[in-house]
Design a protein around this motif. Structure first.
Motif, PDB file in Angstrom:
ATOM      1  N   MET A 129       0.858  -1.199   0.000  1.00  0.00           N
ATOM      2  CA  MET A 129       0.000   0.000   0.000  1.00  0.00           C
ATOM      3  C   MET A 129       0.889   1.242   0.000  1.00  0.00           C
ATOM      4  SD  MET A 129      -2.973   1.085   2.708  1.00  0.00           S
ATOM      5  CE  MET A 129      -3.892   2.607   2.494  1.00  0.00           C
ATOM      6  N   SER A 130       0.630   2.182  -0.910  1.00  0.00           N
ATOM      7  CA  SER A 130       1.441   3.383  -1.023  1.00  0.00           C
ATOM      8  C   SER A 130       1.160   4.339   0.138  1.00  0.00           C
ATOM      9  CB  SER A 130       1.155   4.090  -2.347  1.00  0.00           C
ATOM     10  OG  SER A 130      -0.208   4.471  -2.435  1.00  0.00           O
ATOM     11  N   SER A 131       2.158   5.165   0.423  1.00  0.00           N
ATOM     12  CA  SER A 131       2.010   6.127   1.519  1.00  0.00           C
ATOM     13  C   SER A 131       1.067   7.246   1.104  1.00  0.00           C
ATOM     14  CB  SER A 131       3.374   6.702   1.893  1.00  0.00           C
ATOM     15  OG  SER A 131       4.240   5.687   2.336  1.00  0.00           O
ATOM     16  N   PRO A 132       0.310   7.804   2.052  1.00  0.00           N
ATOM     17  CA  PRO A 132      -0.574   8.927   1.728  1.00  0.00           C
ATOM     18  C   PRO A 132       0.225  10.187   1.455  1.00  0.00           C
ATOM     19  CG  PRO A 132      -0.533   8.566   4.082  1.00  0.00           C
ATOM     20  CD  PRO A 132       0.257   7.440   3.472  1.00  0.00           C
ATOM     21  N   ARG A 133      -0.385  11.129   0.787  1.00  0.00           N
ATOM     22  CA  ARG A 133       0.299  12.395   0.530  1.00  0.00           C
ATOM     23  C   ARG A 133       0.417  13.213   1.809  1.00  0.00           C
ATOM     24  NH1 ARG A 133      -1.181  17.165  -3.923  1.00  0.00           N
ATOM     25  NH2 ARG A 133       0.892  18.154  -3.830  1.00  0.00           N
ATOM     26  N   PHE A 134      -0.648  13.188   2.630  1.00  0.00           N
ATOM     27  CA  PHE A 134      -0.669  13.996   3.845  1.00  0.00           C
ATOM     28  C   PHE A 134      -0.866  13.110   5.074  1.00  0.00           C
ATOM     29  CE2 PHE A 134      -2.357  16.775   0.495  1.00  0.00           C
ATOM     30  CZ  PHE A 134      -1.487  17.856   0.590  1.00  0.00           C
ATOM     31  N   SER A 135      -0.176  13.468   6.143  1.00  0.00           N
ATOM     32  CA  SER A 135      -0.415  12.873   7.463  1.00  0.00           C
ATOM     33  C   SER A 135      -0.921  13.972   8.378  1.00  0.00           C
ATOM     34  CB  SER A 135       0.879  12.276   8.034  1.00  0.00           C
ATOM     35  OG  SER A 135       1.331  11.190   7.279  1.00  0.00           O
ATOM     36  N   ILE A 136      -2.113  13.780   8.920  1.00  0.00           N
ATOM     37  CA  ILE A 136      -2.733  14.769   9.802  1.00  0.00           C
ATOM     38  C   ILE A 136      -2.446  14.380  11.247  1.00  0.00           C
ATOM     39  CG2 ILE A 136      -4.904  15.816  10.536  1.00  0.00           C
ATOM     40  CD1 ILE A 136      -5.983  15.207   7.731  1.00  0.00           C
ATOM     41  N   ILE A 137      -1.795  15.273  11.971  1.00  0.00           N
ATOM     42  CA  ILE A 137      -1.426  14.999  13.366  1.00  0.00           C
ATOM     43  C   ILE A 137      -2.306  15.834  14.285  1.00  0.00           C
ATOM     44  CG2 ILE A 137       0.357  15.334  15.121  1.00  0.00           C
ATOM     45  CD1 ILE A 137       1.165  14.391  11.507  1.00  0.00           C
ATOM     46  N   ILE A 138      -2.962  15.171  15.227  1.00  0.00           N
ATOM     47  CA  ILE A 138      -3.885  15.842  16.142  1.00  0.00           C
ATOM     48  C   ILE A 138      -3.529  15.475  17.581  1.00  0.00           C
ATOM     49  CG2 ILE A 138      -6.300  16.253  16.756  1.00  0.00           C
ATOM     50  CD1 ILE A 138      -7.000  14.943  13.996  1.00  0.00           C
ATOM     51  N   PRO A 139      -2.875  16.356  18.323  1.00  0.00           N
ATOM     52  CA  PRO A 139      -2.686  16.109  19.752  1.00  0.00           C
ATOM     53  C   PRO A 139      -3.982  16.412  20.503  1.00  0.00           C
ATOM     54  CG  PRO A 139      -1.701  18.205  19.168  1.00  0.00           C
ATOM     55  CD  PRO A 139      -2.247  17.618  17.896  1.00  0.00           C
ATOM     56  N   VAL A 140      -4.280  15.627  21.508  1.00  0.00           N
ATOM     57  CA  VAL A 140      -5.524  15.853  22.251  1.00  0.00           C
ATOM     58  C   VAL A 140      -5.275  15.604  23.733  1.00  0.00           C
ATOM     59  CG1 VAL A 140      -6.286  13.475  21.820  1.00  0.00           C
ATOM     60  CG2 VAL A 140      -7.968  15.210  22.438  1.00  0.00           C
ATOM     61  N   TYR A 141      -5.920  16.430  24.555  1.00  0.00           N
ATOM     62  CA  TYR A 141      -5.798  16.286  26.004  1.00  0.00           C
ATOM     63  C   TYR A 141      -7.159  16.504  26.640  1.00  0.00           C
ATOM     64  CZ  TYR A 141      -4.250  17.001  30.813  1.00  0.00           C
ATOM     65  OH  TYR A 141      -4.082  16.897  32.179  1.00  0.00           O
ATOM     66  N   ASN A 142      -7.794  15.413  27.056  1.00  0.00           N
ATOM     67  CA  ASN A 142      -9.080  15.454  27.766  1.00  0.00           C
ATOM     68  C   ASN A 142     -10.193  16.152  26.975  1.00  0.00           C
ATOM     69  OD1 ASN A 142      -8.217  14.071  30.084  1.00  0.00           O
ATOM     70  ND2 ASN A 142      -7.399  15.953  30.996  1.00  0.00           N
ATOM     71  N   ARG A 143     -10.250  15.912  25.656  1.00  0.00           N
ATOM     72  CA  ARG A 143     -11.287  16.538  24.843  1.00  0.00           C
ATOM     73  C   ARG A 143     -11.844  15.558  23.809  1.00  0.00           C
ATOM     74  NH1 ARG A 143      -8.508  22.456  23.694  1.00  0.00           N
ATOM     75  NH2 ARG A 143      -8.398  23.122  25.871  1.00  0.00           N
ATOM     76  N   PRO A 144     -12.464  14.494  24.251  1.00  0.00           N
ATOM     77  CA  PRO A 144     -12.954  13.489  23.297  1.00  0.00           C
ATOM     78  C   PRO A 144     -14.054  14.002  22.377  1.00  0.00           C
ATOM     79  CG  PRO A 144     -13.724  13.021  25.533  1.00  0.00           C
ATOM     80  CD  PRO A 144     -12.694  14.093  25.651  1.00  0.00           C
ATOM     81  N   LEU A 145     -14.923  14.893  22.869  1.00  0.00           N
ATOM     82  CA  LEU A 145     -16.010  15.395  22.023  1.00  0.00           C
ATOM     83  C   LEU A 145     -15.484  16.260  20.884  1.00  0.00           C
ATOM     84  CD1 LEU A 145     -18.801  16.214  24.636  1.00  0.00           C
ATOM     85  CD2 LEU A 145     -18.530  14.188  23.204  1.00  0.00           C
ATOM     86  N   GLU A 146     -14.373  16.959  21.140  1.00  0.00           N
ATOM     87  CA  GLU A 146     -13.774  17.756  20.066  1.00  0.00           C
ATOM     88  C   GLU A 146     -13.238  16.842  18.968  1.00  0.00           C
ATOM     89  OE1 GLU A 146     -12.326  21.688  22.605  1.00  0.00           O
ATOM     90  OE2 GLU A 146     -10.847  20.289  21.846  1.00  0.00           O
ATOM     91  N   ILE A 147     -12.630  15.734  19.365  1.00  0.00           N
ATOM     92  CA  ILE A 147     -12.115  14.780  18.383  1.00  0.00           C
ATOM     93  C   ILE A 147     -13.256  14.219  17.540  1.00  0.00           C
ATOM     94  CG2 ILE A 147     -11.161  12.452  18.167  1.00  0.00           C
ATOM     95  CD1 ILE A 147      -9.055  14.560  18.462  1.00  0.00           C
ATOM     96  N   LEU A 148     -14.396  13.981  18.151  1.00  0.00           N
ATOM     97  CA  LEU A 148     -15.563  13.483  17.417  1.00  0.00           C
ATOM     98  C   LEU A 148     -15.940  14.441  16.299  1.00  0.00           C
ATOM     99  CD1 LEU A 148     -17.946  11.528  17.059  1.00  0.00           C
ATOM    100  CD2 LEU A 148     -19.177  12.841  18.808  1.00  0.00           C
ATOM    101  N   GLU A 149     -16.003  15.731  16.609  1.00  0.00           N
ATOM    102  CA  GLU A 149     -16.373  16.723  15.594  1.00  0.00           C
ATOM    103  C   GLU A 149     -15.305  16.852  14.514  1.00  0.00           C
ATOM    104  OE1 GLU A 149     -19.265  20.037  17.426  1.00  0.00           O
ATOM    105  OE2 GLU A 149     -17.221  20.153  18.217  1.00  0.00           O
ATOM    106  N   LEU A 150     -14.046  16.840  14.929  1.00  0.00           N
ATOM    107  CA  LEU A 150     -12.960  16.986  13.966  1.00  0.00           C
ATOM    108  C   LEU A 150     -12.905  15.797  13.011  1.00  0.00           C
ATOM    109  CD1 LEU A 150     -10.464  18.192  12.728  1.00  0.00           C
ATOM    110  CD2 LEU A 150      -9.166  17.564  14.764  1.00  0.00           C
ATOM    111  N   LEU A 151     -12.969  14.585  13.543  1.00  0.00           N
ATOM    112  CA  LEU A 151     -12.925  13.407  12.677  1.00  0.00           C
ATOM    113  C   LEU A 151     -14.153  13.338  11.772  1.00  0.00           C
ATOM    114  CD1 LEU A 151     -11.528  10.644  15.067  1.00  0.00           C
ATOM    115  CD2 LEU A 151     -10.299  12.035  13.391  1.00  0.00           C
ATOM    116  N   THR A 152     -15.293  13.768  12.269  1.00  0.00           N
ATOM    117  CA  THR A 152     -16.501  13.806  11.435  1.00  0.00           C
ATOM    118  C   THR A 152     -16.296  14.732  10.239  1.00  0.00           C
ATOM    119  OG1 THR A 152     -17.951  13.326  13.316  1.00  0.00           O
ATOM    120  CG2 THR A 152     -18.961  14.358  11.391  1.00  0.00           C
ATOM    121  N   SER A 153     -15.660  15.871  10.479  1.00  0.00           N
ATOM    122  CA  SER A 153     -15.409  16.808   9.376  1.00  0.00           C
ATOM    123  C   SER A 153     -14.405  16.226   8.379  1.00  0.00           C
ATOM    124  CB  SER A 153     -14.915  18.148   9.918  1.00  0.00           C
ATOM    125  OG  SER A 153     -13.577  18.086  10.409  1.00  0.00           O
ATOM    126  N   LEU A 154     -13.472  15.400   8.833  1.00  0.00           N
ATOM    127  CA  LEU A 154     -12.510  14.782   7.928  1.00  0.00           C
ATOM    128  C   LEU A 154     -13.160  13.684   7.079  1.00  0.00           C
ATOM    129  CD1 LEU A 154      -9.345  14.577  10.227  1.00  0.00           C
ATOM    130  CD2 LEU A 154      -9.739  16.132   8.303  1.00  0.00           C
TER     131      LEU A 154
END
Length: 320
Positions: A1-26
């Motif tokens: 499998m070829s490597s993707p063009r972009f790697s999206i890095i998301i640090p998170v600290y005690n904010r699971p609901l924010e990750i839900l919204e961000l991943l939904t938008s992706l």
């Protein structure tokens, strides 16, 4: 499998609901040549179960590590990335469908080694969040230094919306600061290394920021501290624009003293302050098309200027 063009890095600290919204938008992106790397920075309220919900919708990797701060967490994510380019988002961002077309078009035309984009307040954000979003990007409060202006000569990408090539990371070495202006310090070193750094105005993200004025003050106070720390590491990188909030803070304190010295000077200073605040109100109304947001923008601007100015002064003077 070829490597993707972009790697999206998301640090998170005690904010699971924010990750839900961000991943939904992706998930909703028409462009999908990317992987997602979520770095849990020692959170007690973890987001691993939320990330698991997206494994059949995104190429997503989850890592848990001890708490070290956003700088080391992004470096950790970069070290795990397989893409040609790395993109850093804050966990409280929502990515519009226009983001990746803007990035790919600009890269093909300009060949940036590193880039950044502005942030905006989504119409579904709370009134207070929209007001704070205005003050953090307005030329009347930040001078446009966070990506609102189109000059790329001195633009420094911020890590809430920052991209760089793998070569940049391997050469410049990633983030040196743990907290507070770690992105500014890294961006300065990227420029000093001779890489092409650009602003992509159409590559904006919706950035929630904090939800209360108290949280907002704490955030901008640390921004001020961080800029002073950058000034120690890179003395020529502190300009009059960065001193303005501290000058404003000291000036308003002086207004309380001036009546005992000169009524005329106190009156003139008060009029200038009033004109400035009215200008913020009118400009916020023009930008947001919402009268309530424009009224909230006035105290938000004051909190931003006072918080940043105090943090900058305290750090410069060695106070805590």
């Amino acid at each position: 499998m070829s490597s993707p063009r972009f790697s999206i890095i998301i640090p998170v600290y005690n904010r699971p609901l924010e990750i839900l919204e961000l991943l939904t938008s992706l998930v909703q992106q028409p462009f999908r040549d990317f992987e997602v790397i979520v770095v849990e920075d020692g959170s007690l309220d973890r987001c691993d179960r939320i990330v698991d919900q997206f494994r059949d919708k995104l190429v997503v990797h989850y890592f848990y590590k001890q708490n070290e701060g956003p700088g080391p967490s992004r470096n950790f994510g970069f070290s795990k990335a397989s893409g040609k380019y790395f993109i850093s988002f804050d966990s409280d961002c929502i990515i519009p469908a226009t983001y990746f077309p803007a990035i790919t078009d600009s890269l093909s035309i300009n060949g940036w080694d590193a880039w950044g984009g502005p942030d905006k307040a989504h119409e579904k954000f709370t009134t207070l969040q929209r007001a704070m979003g205005y003050t953090m990007s307005s030329v009347l409060t930040t001078g446009g230094i966070r990506g609102g202006k189109k000059s790329t000569e001195t633009f420094l990408p911020r890590s809430f919306n920052m991209g760089l090539s793998r070569e940049v990371f391997e050469t410049a070495g990633g983030f040196n600061f743990t907290y507070f202006a770690e992105d500014i310090e890294f961006s300065i070193r990227i420029r000093k290394a001779g890489f092409a750094v650009g602003l992509i105005p159409d590559a904006f993200v919706y950035h929630k920021r904090r939800t209360t004025f108290r949280q907002f003050f704490h955030q901008v106070f640390n921004f001020g501290r961080g800029r002073a720390m950058v000034g120690r590491a890179h003395p020529r990188q502190v300009r009059l624009t960065h001193w303005f909030p501290s000058i404003f803070f000291l000036g308003t304190i002086a207004l309380l003293i001036l009546p005992f010295i000169s009524i005329a000077l106190a009156f003139a200073g008060g009029i200038l302050l009033l004109i400035y605040l009215v200008a913020i109100l009118l400009h916020a109304w023009q930008e947001s098309k919402d009268l309530t947001v424009s009224f909230y923008a006035v105290p938000a601007a004051l909190i931003q200027l006072y918080g940043y100015g105090m943090g900058f002064l305290f750090q410069r003077l060695g106070l805590r």
